[in-house]
Design a protein around this motif. Structure first.
Motif, PDB file in Angstrom:
ATOM      1  N   MET A   1    -107.512 -52.527 -11.650  1.00 25.63           N
ATOM      2  CA  MET A   1    -107.202 -52.426 -10.219  1.00 25.63           C
ATOM      3  C   MET A   1    -107.533 -51.031  -9.706  1.00 25.63           C
ATOM      4  O   MET A   1    -107.249 -50.028 -10.359  1.00 25.63           O
ATOM      5  N   LYS A   2    -108.130 -50.966  -8.536  1.00 25.77           N
ATOM      6  CA  LYS A   2    -108.431 -49.683  -7.906  1.00 25.77           C
ATOM      7  C   LYS A   2    -107.258 -49.265  -7.012  1.00 25.77           C
ATOM      8  O   LYS A   2    -106.546 -50.110  -6.478  1.00 25.77           O
ATOM      9  N   HIS A   3    -107.089 -47.952  -6.849  1.00 22.97           N
ATOM     10  CA  HIS A   3    -105.998 -47.418  -6.038  1.00 22.97           C
ATOM     11  C   HIS A   3    -106.558 -46.405  -5.047  1.00 22.97           C
ATOM     12  O   HIS A   3    -107.380 -45.567  -5.403  1.00 22.97           O
ATOM     13  N   ILE A   4    -106.090 -46.483  -3.818  1.00 20.19           N
ATOM     14  CA  ILE A   4    -106.481 -45.495  -2.821  1.00 20.19           C
ATOM     15  C   ILE A   4    -105.335 -45.288  -1.836  1.00 20.19           C
ATOM     16  O   ILE A   4    -104.619 -46.241  -1.505  1.00 20.19           O
ATOM     17  N   SER A   5    -105.141 -44.041  -1.413  1.00 23.50           N
ATOM     18  CA  SER A   5    -104.060 -43.715  -0.476  1.00 23.50           C
ATOM     19  C   SER A   5    -104.636 -42.956   0.716  1.00 23.50           C
ATOM     20  O   SER A   5    -105.529 -42.119   0.557  1.00 23.50           O
ATOM     21  N   PHE A   6    -104.104 -43.250   1.887  1.00 18.80           N
ATOM     22  CA  PHE A   6    -104.501 -42.574   3.116  1.00 18.80           C
ATOM     23  C   PHE A   6    -103.271 -41.935   3.750  1.00 18.80           C
ATOM     24  O   PHE A   6    -102.246 -42.599   3.929  1.00 18.80           O
ATOM     25  N   LEU A   7    -103.369 -40.653   4.071  1.00 13.90           N
ATOM     26  CA  LEU A   7    -102.328 -39.968   4.819  1.00 13.90           C
ATOM     27  C   LEU A   7    -102.825 -39.864   6.263  1.00 13.90           C
ATOM     28  O   LEU A   7    -103.779 -39.147   6.549  1.00 13.90           O
ATOM     29  N   ILE A   8    -102.178 -40.584   7.166  1.00 15.88           N
ATOM     30  CA  ILE A   8    -102.656 -40.744   8.531  1.00 15.88           C
ATOM     31  C   ILE A   8    -101.736 -40.005   9.488  1.00 15.88           C
ATOM     32  O   ILE A   8    -100.511 -40.156   9.431  1.00 15.88           O
ATOM     33  N   LYS A   9    -102.339 -39.202  10.370  1.00 23.84           N
ATOM     34  CA  LYS A   9    -101.584 -38.483  11.402  1.00 23.84           C
ATOM     35  C   LYS A   9    -101.924 -39.113  12.756  1.00 23.84           C
ATOM     36  O   LYS A   9    -102.802 -38.614  13.471  1.00 23.84           O
TER      37      LYS A   9
END
Length: 229
Positions: A1-9
């Motif tokens: 499984m691939k993992h990705i995170s986004f920190l959005i302002k």
């Protein structure tokens, strides 16, 4: 499984509080464009599309921060979550938001619970300390509104934790802070240390990374759970 995170302002540097130690306000003041305003539809859709383009087996985290992310308005989050629901296939989605709690009431809380957002609420200790460190734009204390927000989150069944910025003033009263957590039954707490403003070091309140216990012992400035017994 691939993992990705986004920190959005989603609201850029916009905030409805004027915290005395805010390093991000200092950063925003000194960049070419201090505030980029509310994120437009095309931008957040591009973020979601890029995430989902990694495939069905992707675990994706969308985390919202500020400034104060709720300044983007509830309709922004409704649209964002609707777009995610419409375009997801078999991805695993995690949603989180770090908020000062200033505008959270029953409608907001119900939405956050419905969409399973993990809510981090910023509280800087007991009322007199919090109100001094975290005034609103009019210079007034905010503790009452934040506690009302937490009550709304509890009524809605939303998952939340507490984030406390460890200033020099607060670090001198760990027992009082701990009693405050227990009084309000805050089970999950994070402590983070303040950062010196990049351009104005003299404005910093603290650069500590540890908390001093009453018996003089030192421990890292992070707590995962506050025992209630």
């Amino acid at each position: 499984m691939k993992h990705i995170s986004f920190l959005i302002k989603p609201a850029s540097s916009t905030c409805n509080m004027r915290c005395r130690y805010c390093f991000y306000a200092d950063v925003a003041e000194h960049r070419e464009t201090p505030n980029h305003g509310i994120m437009d539809t095309a931008t957040y859709q591009a973020i979601v599309d890029r995430a989902f383009g990694l495939g069905d087996d992707t675990e994706v985290t969308f985390a919202f921060q500020g400034g104060e992310p709720t300044c983007a308005g509830l309709d922004f989050f409704r649209s964002f979550c609707a777009y995610v629901d419409e375009h997801r296939t078999r991805q695993t989605i995690h949603l989180a938001i770090q908020t000062n709690g200033y505008v959270i009431e029953d409608t907001w809380a119900a939405f956050l619970a419905q969409h399973n957002l993990l809510v981090g609420v910023s509280i800087d200790g007991y009322p007199e300390m919090h109100d001094w460190l975290r005034p609103d734009a009019r210079g007034e204390g905010t503790m009452t509104r934040v506690l009302d927000a937490i009550a709304a989150l509890r009524r809605a069944g939303a998952d939340f934790n507490i984030l406390t910025v460890l200033t020099d003033q607060l670090a001198h009263h760990p027992q009082k802070l701990y009693r405050f957590y227990k009084q309000h039954k805050f089970d999950f707490v994070q402590l983070i240390h303040t950062l010196r403003p990049i351009w104005s070091p003299s404005r910093a309140l603290c650069d500590r990374t540890i908390l001093l216990r009453g018996d003089g012992a030192r421990f890292p400035a992070t707590i995962e759970r506050v025992p209630q017994q």
